[in-house]
Write a protein that holds these residues in place. Structure first.
Motif, PDB file in Angstrom:
ATOM      1  N   ILE A 174      34.513  38.858  34.008  1.00 28.23           N
ATOM      2  CA  ILE A 174      35.474  39.943  33.845  1.00 28.23           C
ATOM      3  C   ILE A 174      34.793  41.307  33.921  1.00 28.23           C
ATOM      4  O   ILE A 174      33.673  41.492  33.409  1.00 28.23           O
ATOM      5  CB  ILE A 174      36.241  39.809  32.498  1.00 28.23           C
ATOM      6  CG1 ILE A 174      37.487  40.713  32.487  1.00 28.23           C
ATOM      7  CG2 ILE A 174      35.336  40.111  31.330  1.00 28.23           C
ATOM      8  CD1 ILE A 174      38.598  40.186  33.334  1.00 28.23           C
ATOM      9  N   ASP A 175      35.418  42.247  34.584  1.00 31.57           N
ATOM     10  CA  ASP A 175      34.925  43.617  34.708  1.00 31.57           C
ATOM     11  C   ASP A 175      35.006  44.300  33.345  1.00 31.57           C
ATOM     12  O   ASP A 175      36.095  44.454  32.788  1.00 31.57           O
ATOM     13  CB  ASP A 175      35.777  44.358  35.738  1.00 31.57           C
ATOM     14  CG  ASP A 175      35.310  45.782  35.987  1.00 31.57           C
ATOM     15  OD1 ASP A 175      35.230  46.553  35.016  1.00 31.57           O
ATOM     16  OD2 ASP A 175      35.038  46.117  37.151  1.00 31.57           O
ATOM     17  N   MET A 210      37.555  39.248  38.461  1.00 32.23           N
ATOM     18  CA  MET A 210      36.940  40.338  37.724  1.00 32.23           C
ATOM     19  C   MET A 210      37.965  41.130  36.913  1.00 32.23           C
ATOM     20  O   MET A 210      37.621  41.771  35.920  1.00 32.23           O
ATOM     21  CB  MET A 210      36.199  41.275  38.683  1.00 32.23           C
ATOM     22  CG  MET A 210      35.027  40.621  39.409  1.00 32.23           C
ATOM     23  SD  MET A 210      34.061  41.799  40.364  1.00 32.23           S
ATOM     24  CE  MET A 210      33.326  42.795  39.072  1.00 32.23           C
ATOM     25  N   LYS A 211      39.215  41.084  37.365  1.00 37.94           N
ATOM     26  CA  LYS A 211      40.279  41.793  36.663  1.00 37.94           C
ATOM     27  C   LYS A 211      41.428  40.825  36.417  1.00 37.94           C
ATOM     28  O   LYS A 211      42.139  40.452  37.355  1.00 37.94           O
ATOM     29  CB  LYS A 211      40.764  42.988  37.489  1.00 37.94           C
ATOM     30  CG  LYS A 211      39.695  44.054  37.708  1.00 37.94           C
ATOM     31  CD  LYS A 211      40.237  45.225  38.524  1.00 37.94           C
ATOM     32  CE  LYS A 211      39.161  46.300  38.698  1.00 37.94           C
ATOM     33  NZ  LYS A 211      39.663  47.455  39.482  1.00 37.94           N
ATOM     34  N   VAL A 247      45.070  49.042  35.315  1.00 35.41           N
ATOM     35  CA  VAL A 247      44.862  47.654  34.888  1.00 35.41           C
ATOM     36  C   VAL A 247      45.570  46.641  35.795  1.00 35.41           C
ATOM     37  O   VAL A 247      45.929  45.549  35.356  1.00 35.41           O
ATOM     38  CB  VAL A 247      45.302  47.455  33.420  1.00 35.41           C
ATOM     39  CG1 VAL A 247      44.410  48.240  32.472  1.00 35.41           C
ATOM     40  CG2 VAL A 247      46.768  47.840  33.230  1.00 35.41           C
ATOM     41  N   ILE A 248      45.768  46.988  37.042  1.00 35.65           N
ATOM     42  CA  ILE A 248      46.379  46.042  37.977  1.00 35.65           C
ATOM     43  C   ILE A 248      45.473  44.815  38.084  1.00 35.65           C
ATOM     44  O   ILE A 248      44.290  44.933  38.402  1.00 35.65           O
ATOM     45  CB  ILE A 248      46.581  46.699  39.352  1.00 35.65           C
ATOM     46  CG1 ILE A 248      47.623  47.818  39.244  1.00 35.65           C
ATOM     47  CG2 ILE A 248      47.013  45.663  40.387  1.00 35.65           C
ATOM     48  CD1 ILE A 248      47.789  48.627  40.511  1.00 35.65           C
ATOM     49  N   PRO A 249      45.994  43.629  37.827  1.00 33.85           N
ATOM     50  CA  PRO A 249      45.143  42.437  37.767  1.00 33.85           C
ATOM     51  C   PRO A 249      45.017  41.724  39.116  1.00 33.85           C
ATOM     52  O   PRO A 249      45.899  41.819  39.978  1.00 33.85           O
ATOM     53  CB  PRO A 249      45.893  41.549  36.773  1.00 33.85           C
ATOM     54  CG  PRO A 249      47.349  41.872  37.044  1.00 33.85           C
ATOM     55  CD  PRO A 249      47.382  43.335  37.411  1.00 33.85           C
ATOM     56  N   LYS A 273      47.274  38.622  42.848  1.00 34.39           N
ATOM     57  CA  LYS A 273      46.901  37.632  43.870  1.00 34.39           C
ATOM     58  C   LYS A 273      47.088  36.221  43.350  1.00 34.39           C
ATOM     59  O   LYS A 273      47.539  35.321  44.071  1.00 34.39           O
ATOM     60  CB  LYS A 273      45.443  37.864  44.289  1.00 34.39           C
ATOM     61  CG  LYS A 273      44.924  36.863  45.305  1.00 34.39           C
ATOM     62  CD  LYS A 273      43.460  37.126  45.607  1.00 34.39           C
ATOM     63  CE  LYS A 273      42.901  36.071  46.558  1.00 34.39           C
ATOM     64  NZ  LYS A 273      41.453  36.296  46.810  1.00 34.39           N
ATOM     65  N   ASN A 274      46.737  36.016  42.085  1.00 32.50           N
ATOM     66  CA  ASN A 274      46.879  34.710  41.446  1.00 32.50           C
ATOM     67  C   ASN A 274      47.685  34.870  40.160  1.00 32.50           C
ATOM     68  O   ASN A 274      47.316  35.665  39.291  1.00 32.50           O
ATOM     69  CB  ASN A 274      45.514  34.109  41.097  1.00 32.50           C
ATOM     70  CG  ASN A 274      44.595  34.020  42.285  1.00 32.50           C
ATOM     71  OD1 ASN A 274      44.881  33.329  43.246  1.00 32.50           O
ATOM     72  ND2 ASN A 274      43.483  34.741  42.231  1.00 32.50           N
ATOM     73  N   TYR A 275      48.775  34.159  40.048  1.00 33.60           N
ATOM     74  CA  TYR A 275      49.544  34.118  38.802  1.00 33.60           C
ATOM     75  C   TYR A 275      49.774  32.639  38.508  1.00 33.60           C
ATOM     76  O   TYR A 275      50.608  31.984  39.133  1.00 33.60           O
ATOM     77  CB  TYR A 275      50.863  34.871  38.962  1.00 33.60           C
ATOM     78  CG  TYR A 275      51.710  34.963  37.685  1.00 33.60           C
ATOM     79  CD1 TYR A 275      51.263  34.468  36.462  1.00 33.60           C
ATOM     80  CD2 TYR A 275      52.958  35.559  37.720  1.00 33.60           C
ATOM     81  CE1 TYR A 275      52.037  34.567  35.330  1.00 33.60           C
ATOM     82  CE2 TYR A 275      53.750  35.663  36.580  1.00 33.60           C
ATOM     83  CZ  TYR A 275      53.285  35.163  35.394  1.00 33.60           C
ATOM     84  OH  TYR A 275      54.055  35.256  34.263  1.00 33.60           O
TER      85      TYR A 275
END
Length: 571
Positions: A349-350, A217-218, A283-285, A310-312
């Motif tokens: 996406i949010d 979502m982000k 905006v922390i993804p 969490k995911n890169y």
């Protein structure tokens, strides 16, 4: 056969094999031991020959041609320190992933390590900076010699242009005499061709990629400098489908010629807005996807390490994928290609998250577009330069402050403007030479170079190349009398040593350099003068524009801009 006939057959076999495998350009520096190959290249119509007497400059010149054309370019020099002078450009080629075929002529084995002149140890001279290195045999009549040459050239060229692209090294010893019998026709080799494939991710990789995207979502996408030959349309299609914020670096060449339906997703001012703590917290993804190299921006790197998504996911054509932040969680070994179109993506996406990025981008663009501090501020000058460059322009940019200013002030545009730089090793050496070489490979476009005074001085020998082949370029020197970037760093706080060790002023101006190389020279003192200069009739193919700036005012002006953006972000 006579020794001369054997030597002639040998060197023409090398040239024929290179041409047969797609090599079309060679940069030659003069020297005795490389005479046989220099003659063979110069007498062959199917390959274009360039000349540069300074080997250090010649290597960057060849790198520029390869960067522009996206295919391997040959470098040829004599033995000894001539070969050592190639080293800086070879380092850049490795880290920038540029295909170079480096051929160093050598003394025969019996003249090595015995005090013979111009004889150094050239075996694996470039160590791990090349993808592959091979010592060729002395020319002889042995039936294995010519097949060895043919196949090793095929191997070398294939390795150079296999992802990731990079340099390879052929060390070729010759005994005297060094003259050859010239041949008009090349004999095609028995080895016909070598084919390489596209890197396509596995089903497991695309399943993971799709699932991660559809659960996010982000998230946002980062696009840095891309591999040579990348099809940008594949990325634009992916952006349309994904509908996430996309942080696009200037070196990706996706800020120019922007499709109307993709403009809303582009975040070009990320370096400025990520200086603001309150914005970063909004905006922390959960997920970050990166194509290409890590961008220039220090503040983007800091944000990634602070937020630890969490995911890169890094998509890279090299299994030794680039991740200087040590934040990546997944790696996909693949080229950018049509597989991106086949992903079954859902738009999750949010909207509020996306809106924060769009709002910040709008604020930063507004301040950058109306940015005019003082006449001697490089930010305002760079913005003015960008606005006045004609359509279908190539802008080569030096490392240090010029590339950072381009990344700040180049906003998305409909103009066909492409930006290039030596960001493999991030050095200021060889910038002029690379830009001149690049101009040879893109002569259908207008060529500009933006460079600082120290980088210009460091490579002023590059202009020797303009005496041997036609060159057309406009060189823009921002002369702040020293190393401007250090004014932004902690070194500037130690005033006792700053100017001597880091500022390093020279008090030099470059009008006489322009005269030496028959360049049209102009000194710009007013921002409006640059546009008028470009609109005026061109007097000469080579132009040198010198603009004097002030290091202290630069720092103040830049920080004022960032402060204004930050203050509005917090309102």
């Amino acid at each position: 056969m006579s020794e001369r006939e054997i030597l002639s057959q040998y060197v023409y076999k090398m040239v024929a094999s290179l041409i047969q495998n797609g090599v079309k350009d060679v940069v030659i520096s003069p020297g005795s031991r490389s005479t046989p190959l220099a003659y063979a290249f110069a007498s062959t119509k199917k390959i274009k020959t360039y000349r540069q007497v300074d080997e250090r400059s010649a290597a960057f010149f060849a790198l520029g041609i390869a960067k522009a054309k996206g295919r391997p370019v040959v470098l040829l020099c004599t033995s000894g320190t001539a070969a050592a002078n190639y080293y800086p450009a070879i380092v850049e080629a490795k880290y920038a992933r540029i295909p170079l075929i480096v051929i160093t002529a050598d003394r025969p084995h019996e003249l090595r390590e015995v005090g013979a002149p111009q004889a150094i140890n050239q075996i694996r001279l470039y160590g791990e900076q090349v993808k592959w290195s091979v010592e060729f045999p002395i020319p002889d009549e042995a039936p294995q010699t010519l097949p060895f040459i043919e196949r090793h050239i095929v191997r070398g060229v294939t390795i150079a242009k296999t992802c990731p692209f990079g340099p390879v090294h052929f060390n070729v010893p010759f005994r005297e005499p060094l003259l050859i019998d010239f041949q008009e026709e090349l004999v095609e080799g028995n080895f016909k061709s070598s084919f390489t494939g596209q890197l396509v991710p596995s089903k497991a990789a695309t399943d993971m990629f799709t699932a991660t995207i559809n659960e996010t979502m982000k998230g946002f996408v980062i696009i840095g400098e891309l591999a040579l030959g990348t099809d940008l349309q594949q990325l634009w299609s992916f952006i349309r489908k994904l509908k996430w914020p996309v942080l696009i670096e200037s070196l990706s060449n996706m800020r120019g010629n922007v499709p109307d339906d993709c403009e809303q997703y582009i975040i070009s001012t990320y370096d400025a807005i990520l200086k603001n703590k309150a914005f970063k917290e909004k905006v922390i993804p959960d997920t970050v996807i990166r194509f290409g190299a890590q961008p220039v921006s220090k503040f983007l790197s800091i944000f990634l390490t602070e937020s630890m998504p969490k995911n890169y996911i890094v998509i890279d054509e090299d299994p030794m994928f680039r991740d200087s932040t040590a934040v990546s969680t997944h790696f996909i070994h693949a080229n950018i290609g049509s597989w991106l179109k086949d992903l079954q993506i859902e738009n999750t996406i949010d909207f509020g998250y996306f809106a924060e990025w769009q709002k910040a981008e709008k604020i930063a663009r507004k301040h950058i577009q109306c940015y005019t501090e003082v006449e001697t501020d490089e930010g305002a000058i760079v913005r003015n330069i960008i606005e006045n460059l004609p359509n279908k322009s190539d802008l080569f940019v030096s490392s240090s402050m010029p590339i950072r200013d381009i990344d700040t002030f180049l906003l998305p545009t409909e103009k066909d403007l492409q930006v290039f730089a030596n960001r493999g090793a991030n050095g200021i050496d060889g910038v002029m030479s690379t830009a001149l070489g690049f101009s040879q490979g893109r002569n259908d476009r207008e060529m500009f170079l933006l460079i600082g005074d120290l980088a210009f001085l460091h490579d002023v020998n590059a202009l020797i190349a303009t005496r041997y082949q036609q060159c057309r370029i406009t060189v823009i020197v921002l002369n702040n009398d020293g190393g401007g970037i250090f004014s932004y760093l902690s070194q500037s706080t130690v005033e006792q040593y700053y100017e001597d060790l880091f500022g390093t002023p020279t008090a030099l101006q470059f009008e006489e350099v322009a005269k030496m190389y028959d360049m049209e020279y102009v000194q710009i003192k007013d921002l409006n003068e640059f546009g008028k200069f470009l609109d005026s009739e061109r007097e000469k193919p080579l132009r040198l524009v010198e603009i004097f700036t002030d290091r202290g005012q630069n720092v103040t002006a830049h920080r004022n801009l960032w402060q204004r953006i930050s203050e509005e972000l917090e309102q």
